[in-house]
Design an enzyme around this catalytic site. Sequence first.
Site, PDB file in Angstrom:
ATOM      1  N   LYS A 203     -23.119  -5.038 -16.410  1.00  0.00           N
ATOM      2  CA  LYS A 203     -22.916  -3.634 -16.819  1.00  0.00           C
ATOM      3  C   LYS A 203     -23.957  -3.262 -17.862  1.00  0.00           C
ATOM      4  CE  LYS A 203     -19.403  -0.331 -18.298  1.00  0.00           C
ATOM      5  NZ  LYS A 203     -19.688   0.616 -17.228  1.00  0.00           N
TER       6      LYS A 203
ATOM      7  N   HIS B 249     -16.516  -6.038 -20.357  1.00  0.00           N
ATOM      8  CA  HIS B 249     -16.999  -5.902 -18.976  1.00  0.00           C
ATOM      9  C   HIS B 249     -17.936  -7.055 -18.633  1.00  0.00           C
ATOM     10  CE1 HIS B 249     -15.604  -1.700 -19.313  1.00  0.00           C
ATOM     11  NE2 HIS B 249     -15.526  -1.738 -17.994  1.00  0.00           N
TER      12      HIS B 249
END
Length: 237
Positions: A139, A135
């Site tokens: 995040k 990600h």
Amino acid sequence: MKIALLGYGRMGHEIEKLAVSRGHTIQVKIDNEDEWTAKTAFLKECDVAIEFTIPAIAISNIKRCFAVGIPVVVGTTGWYEHFGEVTELCIKMDGCLFYASNYSIGVNVFFEINRKLASLLESYTMYKPAMTEIHHTLKLDAPSGTAITLAKDMISANHNYTGYTVGTTEEGKIPVTSVREGNVTGTHTVSWTSDVDQITITHEAYNRLGFAIGAVLAAEWVYSRKGVFTMKDLLSL
Ligand SMILES: NC(=O)c1ccc[n+]([C@@H]2O[C@H](COP(=O)([O-])OP(=O)(O)OC[C@H]3O[C@@H](n4cnc5c(N)ncnc54)[C@H](O)[C@@H]3O)[C@@H](O)[C@H]2O)c1
């Protein structure tokens, strides 16, 4: 449909664009507690609410929807430890709750393939599982909620594994690696490796639109229903 948008952050903006392009009206947008004070009355004019906010606030937003009798499609994650009490309340108040930790249609199909693969390999213990999720660097949580769902599904489908580890290996546990780099929306790879070959499945999200599509489809589907639903119901999986 007249939609109440509860949370007007990254997902709220994405959902607004898509919902309007599908002919829906955003009747009210509520993005903080002050706006609740000013706009609560507009909620009951809506056919459905779509909720993407923060874990600490999701439950009170869900209850507000039950109170005015409109279905609520919830994307916020991180409140599931209260799931039992929320669904009980939903039934008691004759409400409607749609929830999913991931609204992407592709990911939900991927979940099914992952379960099937883990189950098929239960008798073939020479295949060892591993998972990687990648990600963007903003995040905060790791592993991702989607990775946790994948791991839990593998454990329930294949009884050779009882849990998962992060960054380490342990017999009987699925090793999960979390990578944070660049602007990656979300990539999940599950592999099963033996000494002679490897089976790999990957889901790669290109952007947030996939989540918005699932959420708006859920809102269209849930309209005029009562009860508790998730993507399995919407996609007939
Ligand atoms: N289920 C899925 O498919 C999926 C996909 C993406 C994100 N998410 C989850 O959805 C949530 C929101 O994600 P995001 O990227 O839009 O976050 P974000 O931080 O961009 O937006 C959250 C918004 O909620 C607003 N908010 C705070 N308190 C509020 C209140 N009392 N009432 C209404 N709004 C309030 C904030 O002002 C903010 O604009 C997170 O929990 C995220 O993990 C789920």
